[in-house]
Design a protein around this motif. Structure first.
Motif, PDB file in Angstrom:
ATOM      1  N   ASP A  72       0.856  -1.180   0.000  1.00 34.77           N
ATOM      2  CA  ASP A  72       0.000   0.000   0.000  1.00 34.77           C
ATOM      3  C   ASP A  72       0.892   1.229   0.000  1.00 34.77           C
ATOM      4  O   ASP A  72       1.874   1.293   0.754  1.00 34.77           O
ATOM      5  CB  ASP A  72      -0.918   0.010   1.227  1.00 34.77           C
ATOM      6  CG  ASP A  72      -1.942  -1.101   1.184  1.00 34.77           C
ATOM      7  OD1 ASP A  72      -2.792  -1.094   0.273  1.00 34.77           O
ATOM      8  OD2 ASP A  72      -1.887  -1.998   2.051  1.00 34.77           O
ATOM      9  N   LYS A  73       0.581   2.195  -0.838  1.00 30.01           N
ATOM     10  CA  LYS A  73       1.432   3.357  -0.989  1.00 30.01           C
ATOM     11  C   LYS A  73       0.575   4.582  -1.301  1.00 30.01           C
ATOM     12  O   LYS A  73      -0.615   4.463  -1.609  1.00 30.01           O
ATOM     13  CB  LYS A  73       2.474   3.143  -2.091  1.00 30.01           C
ATOM     14  CG  LYS A  73       1.874   2.871  -3.461  1.00 30.01           C
ATOM     15  CD  LYS A  73       2.933   2.437  -4.466  1.00 30.01           C
ATOM     16  CE  LYS A  73       3.910   3.511  -4.822  1.00 30.01           C
ATOM     17  NZ  LYS A  73       3.297   4.604  -5.618  1.00 30.01           N
ATOM     18  N   VAL A  74       1.208   5.756  -1.204  1.00 33.47           N
ATOM     19  CA  VAL A  74       0.539   7.028  -1.498  1.00 33.47           C
ATOM     20  C   VAL A  74       1.331   7.751  -2.586  1.00 33.47           C
ATOM     21  O   VAL A  74       2.560   7.872  -2.498  1.00 33.47           O
ATOM     22  CB  VAL A  74       0.438   7.916  -0.242  1.00 33.47           C
ATOM     23  CG1 VAL A  74      -0.158   9.283  -0.606  1.00 33.47           C
ATOM     24  CG2 VAL A  74      -0.396   7.237   0.838  1.00 33.47           C
ATOM     25  N   ASP A  75       0.615   8.205  -3.596  1.00 33.80           N
ATOM     26  CA  ASP A  75       1.190   9.109  -4.584  1.00 33.80           C
ATOM     27  C   ASP A  75       0.661  10.511  -4.304  1.00 33.80           C
ATOM     28  O   ASP A  75      -0.534  10.688  -4.024  1.00 33.80           O
ATOM     29  CB  ASP A  75       0.796   8.704  -5.999  1.00 33.80           C
ATOM     30  CG  ASP A  75       1.661   7.589  -6.558  1.00 33.80           C
ATOM     31  OD1 ASP A  75       2.550   7.107  -5.835  1.00 33.80           O
ATOM     32  OD2 ASP A  75       1.443   7.186  -7.715  1.00 33.80           O
ATOM     33  N   PHE A  76       1.554  11.500  -4.395  1.00 36.42           N
ATOM     34  CA  PHE A  76       1.169  12.896  -4.216  1.00 36.42           C
ATOM     35  C   PHE A  76       1.024  13.564  -5.582  1.00 36.42           C
ATOM     36  O   PHE A  76       1.919  13.462  -6.431  1.00 36.42           O
ATOM     37  CB  PHE A  76       2.232  13.654  -3.415  1.00 36.42           C
ATOM     38  CG  PHE A  76       2.553  13.050  -2.078  1.00 36.42           C
ATOM     39  CD1 PHE A  76       1.581  12.909  -1.103  1.00 36.42           C
ATOM     40  CD2 PHE A  76       3.844  12.628  -1.790  1.00 36.42           C
ATOM     41  CE1 PHE A  76       1.879  12.366   0.135  1.00 36.42           C
ATOM     42  CE2 PHE A  76       4.166  12.087  -0.549  1.00 36.42           C
ATOM     43  CZ  PHE A  76       3.178  11.950   0.411  1.00 36.42           C
ATOM     44  N   TYR A  77      -0.103  14.244  -5.786  1.00 36.53           N
ATOM     45  CA  TYR A  77      -0.325  15.021  -7.004  1.00 36.53           C
ATOM     46  C   TYR A  77      -0.789  16.426  -6.633  1.00 36.53           C
ATOM     47  O   TYR A  77      -1.418  16.624  -5.588  1.00 36.53           O
ATOM     48  CB  TYR A  77      -1.398  14.376  -7.887  1.00 36.53           C
ATOM     49  CG  TYR A  77      -1.104  12.967  -8.328  1.00 36.53           C
ATOM     50  CD1 TYR A  77       0.057  12.648  -9.018  1.00 36.53           C
ATOM     51  CD2 TYR A  77      -1.999  11.935  -8.059  1.00 36.53           C
ATOM     52  CE1 TYR A  77       0.322  11.357  -9.423  1.00 36.53           C
ATOM     53  CE2 TYR A  77      -1.747  10.639  -8.458  1.00 36.53           C
ATOM     54  CZ  TYR A  77      -0.587  10.353  -9.141  1.00 36.53           C
ATOM     55  OH  TYR A  77      -0.328   9.070  -9.534  1.00 36.53           O
ATOM     56  N   PHE A  78      -0.504  17.374  -7.515  1.00 37.66           N
ATOM     57  CA  PHE A  78      -1.058  18.716  -7.390  1.00 37.66           C
ATOM     58  C   PHE A  78      -2.041  18.914  -8.540  1.00 37.66           C
ATOM     59  O   PHE A  78      -1.658  18.888  -9.710  1.00 37.66           O
ATOM     60  CB  PHE A  78       0.040  19.774  -7.424  1.00 37.66           C
ATOM     61  CG  PHE A  78       0.900  19.782  -6.205  1.00 37.66           C
ATOM     62  CD1 PHE A  78       0.471  20.407  -5.039  1.00 37.66           C
ATOM     63  CD2 PHE A  78       2.142  19.164  -6.205  1.00 37.66           C
ATOM     64  CE1 PHE A  78       1.271  20.410  -3.902  1.00 37.66           C
ATOM     65  CE2 PHE A  78       2.944  19.159  -5.080  1.00 37.66           C
ATOM     66  CZ  PHE A  78       2.509  19.785  -3.920  1.00 37.66           C
ATOM     67  N   LYS A  79      -3.302  19.106  -8.185  1.00 38.24           N
ATOM     68  CA  LYS A  79      -4.335  19.326  -9.186  1.00 38.24           C
ATOM     69  C   LYS A  79      -4.540  20.823  -9.315  1.00 38.24           C
ATOM     70  O   LYS A  79      -4.960  21.493  -8.370  1.00 38.24           O
ATOM     71  CB  LYS A  79      -5.635  18.645  -8.748  1.00 38.24           C
ATOM     72  CG  LYS A  79      -6.745  18.692  -9.773  1.00 38.24           C
ATOM     73  CD  LYS A  79      -7.951  17.897  -9.280  1.00 38.24           C
ATOM     74  CE  LYS A  79      -9.075  17.924 -10.303  1.00 38.24           C
ATOM     75  NZ  LYS A  79     -10.251  17.157  -9.831  1.00 38.24           N
ATOM     76  N   CYS A  80      -4.202  21.366 -10.501  1.00 38.93           N
ATOM     77  CA  CYS A  80      -4.252  22.813 -10.671  1.00 38.93           C
ATOM     78  C   CYS A  80      -4.867  23.171 -12.014  1.00 38.93           C
ATOM     79  O   CYS A  80      -4.868  22.374 -12.952  1.00 38.93           O
ATOM     80  CB  CYS A  80      -2.863  23.436 -10.526  1.00 38.93           C
ATOM     81  SG  CYS A  80      -1.589  22.661 -11.534  1.00 38.93           S
ATOM     82  N   SER A  81      -5.383  24.400 -12.086  1.00 36.09           N
ATOM     83  CA  SER A  81      -6.057  24.889 -13.286  1.00 36.09           C
ATOM     84  C   SER A  81      -5.427  26.211 -13.697  1.00 36.09           C
ATOM     85  O   SER A  81      -5.625  27.232 -13.026  1.00 36.09           O
ATOM     86  CB  SER A  81      -7.552  25.081 -13.000  1.00 36.09           C
ATOM     87  OG  SER A  81      -8.207  25.641 -14.114  1.00 36.09           O
ATOM     88  N   PRO A  82      -4.643  26.226 -14.790  1.00 41.92           N
ATOM     89  CA  PRO A  82      -4.037  27.481 -15.237  1.00 41.92           C
ATOM     90  C   PRO A  82      -5.106  28.506 -15.604  1.00 41.92           C
ATOM     91  O   PRO A  82      -6.131  28.182 -16.189  1.00 41.92           O
ATOM     92  CB  PRO A  82      -3.233  27.069 -16.470  1.00 41.92           C
ATOM     93  CG  PRO A  82      -3.015  25.596 -16.318  1.00 41.92           C
ATOM     94  CD  PRO A  82      -4.240  25.083 -15.631  1.00 41.92           C
ATOM     95  N   SER A  83      -4.851  29.733 -15.248  1.00 42.93           N
ATOM     96  CA  SER A  83      -5.805  30.801 -15.536  1.00 42.93           C
ATOM     97  C   SER A  83      -5.866  31.071 -17.036  1.00 42.93           C
ATOM     98  O   SER A  83      -4.833  31.071 -17.719  1.00 42.93           O
ATOM     99  CB  SER A  83      -5.393  32.077 -14.803  1.00 42.93           C
ATOM    100  OG  SER A  83      -6.254  33.130 -15.150  1.00 42.93           O
ATOM    101  N   PRO A  84      -7.047  31.348 -17.584  1.00 36.96           N
ATOM    102  CA  PRO A  84      -7.148  31.626 -19.021  1.00 36.96           C
ATOM    103  C   PRO A  84      -6.467  32.927 -19.446  1.00 36.96           C
ATOM    104  O   PRO A  84      -6.198  33.112 -20.634  1.00 36.96           O
ATOM    105  CB  PRO A  84      -8.668  31.690 -19.268  1.00 36.96           C
ATOM    106  CG  PRO A  84      -9.281  31.929 -17.935  1.00 36.96           C
ATOM    107  CD  PRO A  84      -8.374  31.278 -16.944  1.00 36.96           C
ATOM    108  N   ASP A  85      -6.170  33.820 -18.494  1.00 29.36           N
ATOM    109  CA  ASP A  85      -5.457  35.047 -18.875  1.00 29.36           C
ATOM    110  C   ASP A  85      -3.941  34.870 -18.835  1.00 29.36           C
ATOM    111  O   ASP A  85      -3.188  35.812 -19.067  1.00 29.36           O
ATOM    112  CB  ASP A  85      -5.893  36.228 -17.997  1.00 29.36           C
ATOM    113  CG  ASP A  85      -5.526  36.040 -16.523  1.00 29.36           C
ATOM    114  OD1 ASP A  85      -4.788  35.089 -16.176  1.00 29.36           O
ATOM    115  OD2 ASP A  85      -5.995  36.850 -15.695  1.00 29.36           O
ATOM    116  N   GLY A  86      -3.493  33.631 -18.536  1.00 35.57           N
ATOM    117  CA  GLY A  86      -2.065  33.346 -18.531  1.00 35.57           C
ATOM    118  C   GLY A  86      -1.337  33.782 -17.283  1.00 35.57           C
ATOM    119  O   GLY A  86      -0.107  33.714 -17.226  1.00 35.57           O
ATOM    120  N   LYS A  87      -2.078  34.215 -16.265  1.00 33.90           N
ATOM    121  CA  LYS A  87      -1.464  34.729 -15.043  1.00 33.90           C
ATOM    122  C   LYS A  87      -1.759  33.779 -13.882  1.00 33.90           C
ATOM    123  O   LYS A  87      -2.765  33.921 -13.183  1.00 33.90           O
ATOM    124  CB  LYS A  87      -1.972  36.126 -14.729  1.00 33.90           C
ATOM    125  CG  LYS A  87      -1.654  37.147 -15.825  1.00 33.90           C
ATOM    126  CD  LYS A  87      -2.270  38.507 -15.521  1.00 33.90           C
ATOM    127  CE  LYS A  87      -1.995  39.492 -16.653  1.00 33.90           C
ATOM    128  NZ  LYS A  87      -2.624  40.810 -16.391  1.00 33.90           N
TER     129      LYS A  87
END
Length: 258
Positions: free
Chosen positions: A155-170
């Motif tokens: 049994d193990k854990v994977d770490f992820y970062f779930k992110c959404s880039p802004s449509p204005d590029g910032k």
């Protein structure tokens, strides 16, 4: 009139990615674990992740879902890490050979998946595995199958970062989520491999920056993994922004290849 872009009833509103990853599906996998430079691991871990053992792992897999969908290739590359006392692994690169395998995991869990080529070839006791993407050979295994090996369930854990880039590029349009992906892995038909792992240079997927040191494990097996995911906390955007450019700048980097 049946307009299929219209709303679905409640029974048809299913997350097929969660359903698929909760099922036990056996794949053929070549896995290599090695010791690497602690400074290299420290450099790739966004806060609040922290270094753990100085180990890296790569996996080449071919997956048959058993549903009539053609066999596809799946890769995994990452390093050991910990978060708030929880030990796990942080995935840096997950190449997949099909759109279906890429999109679901990326959108549901935040897995760093990209379309690429992943293959395993076995002829007698000779084994070759390869990951390629955008014209670059990123990782190659060549070797000979050795003795059978017992591989205990884990049994193990994977770490992820779930992110959404802004449509204005910032930056991002919302605070990124740190996801724990809890995996249960079973393996059978394990064989050791006497071989070599070579990481190739690429400006798009620079996995070669993680040096290959002494090998801890080198094996071929049939592997089945089931998983569940949860968001454990929101991460300030400033923590993650310096680390995620590599996910989104392929086209700009590719344009400089002359």
């Amino acid at each position: 009139m049946n307009v299929r872009y219209g709303p679905r009833d409640t029974d048809a509103q299913r997350n097929r990615e969660v359903e698929a990853t909760a099922a036990k599906i056996w794949s053929t996998a070549v896995t290599v674990v090695w010791e690497t430079d602690p400074d290299a691991i420290r450099a790739v871990l966004p806060p609040p992740l922290e270094p753990s053992e100085p180990l890296a792992r790569i996996r080449f897999a071919t997956v048959d879902m058993g549903t009539g969908i053609p066999t596809f290739g799946a890769g995994w590359f990452g390093v050991r890490a910990r978060h708030a006392g929880t030990e796990g692994e942080y995935a840096l690169f997950m190449p997949m050979t099909t759109e279906q395998a890429t999109i679901g995991g990326r959108e549901t869990y935040g897995e760093p998946k990209k379309i690429g080529q992943v293959s395993i070839e076995i002829e007698g006791d000779a084994v070759t595995a390869r990951i390629e993407r955008m014209g670059f050979t990123l990782a190659t295994v060549t070797g000979t199958l050795g003795d059978p090996v017992e591989l205990a369930p884990k049994d193990k854990v994977d770490f992820y970062f779930k992110c959404s880039p802004s449509p204005d590029g910032k930056g991002f349009d919302t605070e990124p989520a740190l996801v724990y992906c809890r995996r249960h892995e079973e393996a059978r038909e394990g064989r050791t491999i006497d071989g070599t792992l070579t990481l190739g240079e690429s400006p798009l997927d620079p996995i070669a920056d993680i040096p290959v040191g002494p090998i801890r494990a080198f094996e071929l097996a049939r592997v089945a993994t089931t998983q569940t995911g949860e968001v454990v906390e929101r991460v300030p955007a400033d923590f993650l922004l310096p680390y995620v450019h590599q996910r989104y700048d392929d086209l700009s980097v590719l344009g400089k290849r002359s």
